[in-house]
Design a protein around this motif. Structure first.
Motif, PDB file in Angstrom:
ATOM      1  N   THR A  25       0.809  -1.220   0.000  1.00  0.00           N
ATOM      2  CA  THR A  25       0.000   0.000   0.000  1.00  0.00           C
ATOM      3  C   THR A  25       0.839   1.266   0.000  1.00  0.00           C
ATOM      4  O   THR A  25       0.346   2.330  -0.358  1.00  0.00           O
ATOM      5  N   ASP A  26       2.124   1.160   0.396  1.00  0.00           N
ATOM      6  CA  ASP A  26       2.957   2.373   0.426  1.00  0.00           C
ATOM      7  C   ASP A  26       4.232   2.256  -0.412  1.00  0.00           C
ATOM      8  O   ASP A  26       5.149   3.057  -0.274  1.00  0.00           O
ATOM      9  N   ARG A  53       2.629  13.365  -6.143  1.00  0.00           N
ATOM     10  CA  ARG A  53       1.385  13.103  -5.416  1.00  0.00           C
ATOM     11  C   ARG A  53       0.459  14.303  -5.576  1.00  0.00           C
ATOM     12  O   ARG A  53       0.914  15.434  -5.676  1.00  0.00           O
ATOM     13  N   GLY A  56       0.950  17.125  -2.555  1.00  0.00           N
ATOM     14  CA  GLY A  56       2.261  17.077  -1.932  1.00  0.00           C
ATOM     15  C   GLY A  56       3.378  17.320  -2.926  1.00  0.00           C
ATOM     16  O   GLY A  56       3.145  17.569  -4.103  1.00  0.00           O
ATOM     17  N   TRP A  71       8.961   4.471  -2.036  1.00  0.00           N
ATOM     18  CA  TRP A  71       8.432   3.905  -0.803  1.00  0.00           C
ATOM     19  C   TRP A  71       8.048   5.009   0.163  1.00  0.00           C
ATOM     20  O   TRP A  71       8.245   6.183  -0.113  1.00  0.00           O
ATOM     21  N   ASN A  72       7.498   4.620   1.293  1.00  0.00           N
ATOM     22  CA  ASN A  72       7.004   5.546   2.310  1.00  0.00           C
ATOM     23  C   ASN A  72       5.911   6.463   1.771  1.00  0.00           C
ATOM     24  O   ASN A  72       5.816   7.631   2.150  1.00  0.00           O
ATOM     25  N   LEU A  73       5.107   5.949   0.866  1.00  0.00           N
ATOM     26  CA  LEU A  73       3.977   6.721   0.369  1.00  0.00           C
ATOM     27  C   LEU A  73       2.846   6.624   1.379  1.00  0.00           C
ATOM     28  O   LEU A  73       2.780   5.677   2.164  1.00  0.00           O
ATOM     29  N   GLU A  74       1.983   7.600   1.355  1.00  0.00           N
ATOM     30  CA  GLU A  74       0.860   7.581   2.283  1.00  0.00           C
ATOM     31  C   GLU A  74      -0.221   6.643   1.754  1.00  0.00           C
ATOM     32  O   GLU A  74      -0.511   6.627   0.558  1.00  0.00           O
ATOM     33  N   GLU A  75      -0.813   5.877   2.641  1.00  0.00           N
ATOM     34  CA  GLU A  75      -1.883   4.970   2.239  1.00  0.00           C
ATOM     35  C   GLU A  75      -3.104   5.757   1.785  1.00  0.00           C
ATOM     36  O   GLU A  75      -3.383   6.844   2.277  1.00  0.00           O
ATOM     37  N   ASN A  76      -3.804   5.210   0.831  1.00  0.00           N
ATOM     38  CA  ASN A  76      -5.040   5.779   0.290  1.00  0.00           C
ATOM     39  C   ASN A  76      -4.857   7.172  -0.287  1.00  0.00           C
ATOM     40  O   ASN A  76      -5.782   7.969  -0.302  1.00  0.00           O
ATOM     41  N   GLN A  77      -3.681   7.495  -0.772  1.00  0.00           N
ATOM     42  CA  GLN A  77      -3.425   8.792  -1.399  1.00  0.00           C
ATOM     43  C   GLN A  77      -3.566   8.655  -2.898  1.00  0.00           C
ATOM     44  O   GLN A  77      -3.073   7.702  -3.490  1.00  0.00           O
TER      45      GLN A  77
END
Length: 88
Positions: A25-26, A53, A56, A71-77
């Motif tokens: 997810t991220d 994003r 962002g 990586w380290n993406l925000e979930e549900n973005q």
């Protein structure tokens, strides 16, 4: 017969078949094929890849192969765009 060497320059066509796949997810992986040989204008030394994003800043990577992982993406973005360009 005479031979001429032309200087290398930026490709005149973009990478082809750009795809992305969420690994979790991220974490997202982006892959692509190099531009057609006739438009590369020399050897491609690196790709500059940005992942924008919607709400962002862009996350950027410089890679030497036609694949990048973010990586380290925000979930549900929602993703605004993903693109890559090459440089020589």
């Amino acid at each position: 017969m005479q031979f001429y060497t032309t200087p290398e320059g930026a490709p005149t066509a973009p990478p082809m078949n750009v795809n992305y796949r969420f690994q979790t997810t991220d974490v997202v992986g982006i892959t692509w094929d190099p531009p057609p040989p006739e438009s590369r204008n020399g050897q491609i030394l690196k790709y500059h890849v940005s992942f924008q994003r919607r709400m962002g800043d862009a996350v950027e990577r410089n890679v030497t192969v036609p694949k990048a992982v973010f990586w380290n993406l925000e979930e549900n973005q929602e993703i605004g765009s993903a693109s890559c360009r090459e440089s020589v």
